[in-house]
Design a protein around this motif. Structure first.
Motif, PDB file in Angstrom:
ATOM      1  N   LEU A 191       0.777  -1.162   0.082  1.00 43.91           N
ATOM      2  CA  LEU A 191       0.025  -0.045  -0.070  1.00 43.91           C
ATOM      3  C   LEU A 191       0.851   1.400   0.016  1.00 43.91           C
ATOM      4  O   LEU A 191       0.578   2.228  -0.531  1.00 43.91           O
ATOM      5  CB  LEU A 191      -0.896  -0.087   1.234  1.00 43.91           C
ATOM      6  N   ALA A 192       1.949   1.297   0.907  1.00 46.25           N
ATOM      7  CA  ALA A 192       2.662   2.350   0.906  1.00 46.25           C
ATOM      8  C   ALA A 192       3.414   2.678  -0.595  1.00 46.25           C
ATOM      9  O   ALA A 192       3.636   3.688  -0.975  1.00 46.25           O
ATOM     10  CB  ALA A 192       3.810   2.364   1.837  1.00 46.25           C
ATOM     11  N   GLY A 193       3.811   1.525  -1.245  1.00 50.98           N
ATOM     12  CA  GLY A 193       4.183   1.793  -2.571  1.00 50.98           C
ATOM     13  C   GLY A 193       3.358   2.269  -3.366  1.00 50.98           C
ATOM     14  O   GLY A 193       3.671   3.325  -4.352  1.00 50.98           O
ATOM     15  N   ILE A 194       1.947   2.226  -3.325  1.00 52.30           N
ATOM     16  CA  ILE A 194       1.063   2.902  -4.216  1.00 52.30           C
ATOM     17  C   ILE A 194       0.812   4.275  -3.801  1.00 52.30           C
ATOM     18  O   ILE A 194       0.570   5.124  -4.729  1.00 52.30           O
ATOM     19  CB  ILE A 194      -0.459   1.941  -4.052  1.00 52.30           C
ATOM     20  N   ALA A 195       0.762   4.495  -2.506  1.00 49.73           N
ATOM     21  CA  ALA A 195       0.883   5.919  -1.959  1.00 49.73           C
ATOM     22  C   ALA A 195       1.858   6.669  -2.670  1.00 49.73           C
ATOM     23  O   ALA A 195       1.902   7.607  -3.012  1.00 49.73           O
ATOM     24  CB  ALA A 195       0.829   5.980  -0.604  1.00 49.73           C
ATOM     25  N   ARG A 196       3.164   6.187  -2.675  1.00 48.08           N
ATOM     26  CA  ARG A 196       4.421   6.960  -3.117  1.00 48.08           C
ATOM     27  C   ARG A 196       4.270   7.327  -4.668  1.00 48.08           C
ATOM     28  O   ARG A 196       4.212   8.241  -5.018  1.00 48.08           O
ATOM     29  CB  ARG A 196       5.479   5.953  -3.107  1.00 48.08           C
ATOM     30  N   ASP A 197       3.587   6.251  -5.391  1.00 46.90           N
ATOM     31  CA  ASP A 197       3.248   6.212  -6.871  1.00 46.90           C
ATOM     32  C   ASP A 197       2.354   7.297  -7.070  1.00 46.90           C
ATOM     33  O   ASP A 197       2.494   8.168  -8.051  1.00 46.90           O
ATOM     34  CB  ASP A 197       2.951   4.959  -7.516  1.00 46.90           C
ATOM     35  N   PHE A 198       1.227   7.315  -6.437  1.00 49.00           N
ATOM     36  CA  PHE A 198       0.182   8.298  -6.475  1.00 49.00           C
ATOM     37  C   PHE A 198       0.829   9.783  -6.370  1.00 49.00           C
ATOM     38  O   PHE A 198       0.305  10.708  -7.142  1.00 49.00           O
ATOM     39  CB  PHE A 198      -0.967   8.011  -5.521  1.00 49.00           C
ATOM     40  N   VAL A 199       1.426   9.914  -5.080  1.00 45.47           N
ATOM     41  CA  VAL A 199       2.213  11.250  -4.961  1.00 45.47           C
ATOM     42  C   VAL A 199       3.080  11.841  -6.049  1.00 45.47           C
ATOM     43  O   VAL A 199       3.021  12.959  -6.407  1.00 45.47           O
ATOM     44  CB  VAL A 199       2.965  11.329  -3.559  1.00 45.47           C
ATOM     45  N   LYS A 200       3.549  10.764  -6.727  1.00 46.01           N
ATOM     46  CA  LYS A 200       4.499  11.100  -7.473  1.00 46.01           C
ATOM     47  C   LYS A 200       3.916  11.584  -9.011  1.00 46.01           C
ATOM     48  O   LYS A 200       4.114  12.279  -9.673  1.00 46.01           O
ATOM     49  CB  LYS A 200       5.637  10.000  -7.983  1.00 46.01           C
ATOM     50  N   LYS A 201       2.800  10.835  -9.161  1.00 46.87           N
ATOM     51  CA  LYS A 201       1.856  11.183 -10.284  1.00 46.87           C
ATOM     52  C   LYS A 201       1.277  12.692 -10.080  1.00 46.87           C
ATOM     53  O   LYS A 201       1.188  13.406 -10.902  1.00 46.87           O
ATOM     54  CB  LYS A 201       0.883  10.086 -10.385  1.00 46.87           C
ATOM     55  N   LEU A 202       0.736  12.867  -8.807  1.00 47.05           N
ATOM     56  CA  LEU A 202       0.430  14.035  -8.682  1.00 47.05           C
ATOM     57  C   LEU A 202       1.412  15.175  -8.841  1.00 47.05           C
ATOM     58  O   LEU A 202       1.081  16.390  -9.267  1.00 47.05           O
ATOM     59  CB  LEU A 202      -0.276  14.282  -7.126  1.00 47.05           C
ATOM     60  N   TYR A 203       2.662  14.919  -8.564  1.00 45.72           N
ATOM     61  CA  TYR A 203       3.763  15.846  -8.709  1.00 45.72           C
ATOM     62  C   TYR A 203       4.087  15.971 -10.212  1.00 45.72           C
ATOM     63  O   TYR A 203       4.198  17.289 -10.621  1.00 45.72           O
ATOM     64  CB  TYR A 203       4.800  15.162  -8.099  1.00 45.72           C
ATOM     65  N   GLY A 204       3.864  14.868 -10.979  1.00 44.97           N
ATOM     66  CA  GLY A 204       4.241  14.988 -12.457  1.00 44.97           C
ATOM     67  C   GLY A 204       2.773  15.849 -13.206  1.00 44.97           C
ATOM     68  O   GLY A 204       3.131  16.398 -14.145  1.00 44.97           O
ATOM     69  N   LEU A 205       1.824  16.083 -12.526  1.00 47.13           N
ATOM     70  CA  LEU A 205       0.729  16.744 -13.091  1.00 47.13           C
ATOM     71  C   LEU A 205       0.641  18.365 -12.420  1.00 47.13           C
ATOM     72  O   LEU A 205      -0.105  18.990 -12.859  1.00 47.13           O
ATOM     73  CB  LEU A 205      -0.533  16.108 -12.797  1.00 47.13           C
ATOM     74  N   GLY A 206       1.720  18.626 -11.727  1.00 44.50           N
ATOM     75  CA  GLY A 206       1.874  20.013 -11.183  1.00 44.50           C
ATOM     76  C   GLY A 206       1.600  20.202 -10.055  1.00 44.50           C
ATOM     77  O   GLY A 206       1.858  21.502  -9.465  1.00 44.50           O
TER      78      GLY A 206
END
Length: 350
Positions: A191-206
């Motif tokens: 789950l923590a890995g999914i959280a990490r990837d989600f935050v990075k995707k938000l970052y990639g979107l600005g």
């Protein structure tokens, strides 16, 4: 009915009033589960809904909006504290449009989780679908505000993520699939890995201002206490131990993300200790009842089991920490929101 998540907002020990502040946060953008769903589930085919009485009985006009509460929820109060509107609307609600969403929007869906398998339980919006709606929202925002201003809005908006409890109580401990695949520690890592990837995707979107929420003492929800026969109705210790362990992993994740990503501020909202103080000392916060909820018998009802006219439903929800067997009352939401603005979110103020 399967359980839905309560909430995950950081609180501090003392109660401070919310202040209305003007500043550099033009919008509150929300992802998550029933802790922050303002009615998106009303517009998808699922039984995980609360768009009926007595939900919303203390909302303006006594309107059941789809919030799992008797009134407003924490993100509504956070929005108001930042000088924005007093409620954060659901993205799928057709009564709103991009002019409304430009200052705040929630993509959250009750009963969802980080794990796609969790969202499948009651056919709700998985986290990846919330992200797709967010991308659509950005396109609409660019058309409405212009590309440059829209990018500025996104980068300065506070992105709040409140999710995770369902992954454990509605998925891992309720069905054998994930528990047969993962020991609990490895599931936390998953789950923590999914959280990490989600935050990075938000970052990639600005996104540049992001709050990652932890888990509350999920073993102390009224349903868990009601079904804890061996423990004489006390909190379920193993659930709380998992919450503490998982929160520790998320906190470390936030530290790594702030080092890995340039020009970003990720904060960790950990509600565990402070919410446990409310549970152990409810009168200090103005509550009288913590082990059971206001709605119906207060022991196990939520959603459609929380019916209008149940003779056991309390007359004054402000006496209760919980509205139904999983979700807090409006008063609890307000306390947590006020404290979160004064503590964790204060660094986003001018």
């Amino acid at each position: 009915m399967s359980s839905l998540c309560v909430f995950a907002f950081t609180v501090i020990l003392i109660l401070l009033p919310a202040a209305r502040v003007s500043g550099k946060v033009p919008a509150i953008i929300v992802f998550g589960d029933s802790s922050v769903d303002a009615g998106n589930n009303n517009y998808i085919p699922t039984i995980a809904r609360s768009n009926f009485e007595p939900y919303g009985r203390d909302f303006e006009g006594g309107k059941p909006t789809g919030r799992f509460c008797n009134g407003r929820i924490a993100t509504d109060y956070i929005s108001q504290a930042f000088g924005l509107k007093s409620t954060v609307p659901a993205y799928l609600d057709p009564s709103y449009n991009i002019s409304d969403f430009a200052t705040g929007v929630t993509f959250a869906s009750a009963a969802t989780g980080y794990d796609n398998a969790t969202s499948d339980v009651l056919s709700v919006l998985p986290l990846w679908k919330q992200l797709e709606y967010y991308k659509e929202y950005q396109r609409k925002l660019s058309s409405y505000q212009g590309t440059s201003k829209a990018k500025d809005t996104i980068s300065n908006s506070l992105h709040i993520i409140s999710i995770g409890t369902n992954d454990f109580v509605e998925n891992y401990y309720a069905f054998p699939s994930r528990s047969s695949q993962y020991p609990i520690g490895l599931y936390e890592d998953f789950l923590a890995g999914i959280a990490r990837d989600f935050v990075k995707k938000l970052y990639g979107l600005g996104a540049r201002k992001i709050s990652l929420g932890g888990l509350p003492p999920m073993g102390c929800m009224p349903l868990e206490r009601t079904t804890n026969f061996a423990g004489a109705g006390e909190c379920v210790g193993r659930y709380n131990e998992v919450a503490v362990e998982f929160n520790g992993k998320l906190e470390k994740l936030v530290g790594r993300l702030n080092k890995e990503l340039d020009d970003v501020k990720v904060v960790f909202s950990n509600p565990y200790d402070n919410f446990m103080r409310i549970i152990k000392n409810p009168t200090s916060y103005g509550f009288e009842v913590v082990a059971s909820a206001c709605c119906a018998t207060g022991m196990f009802e939520m959603g459609y089991a929380c019916q209008r006219g149940n003779p056991f439903t309390c007359s004054n929800a402000d006496r209760y920490v919980f509205w139904d067997s999983f979700h807090p009352t409006q008063k609890t939401h307000k306390i947590l929101a006020d404290l979160a603005v004064k503590s964790v979110f204060s660094q986003f103020l001018p």
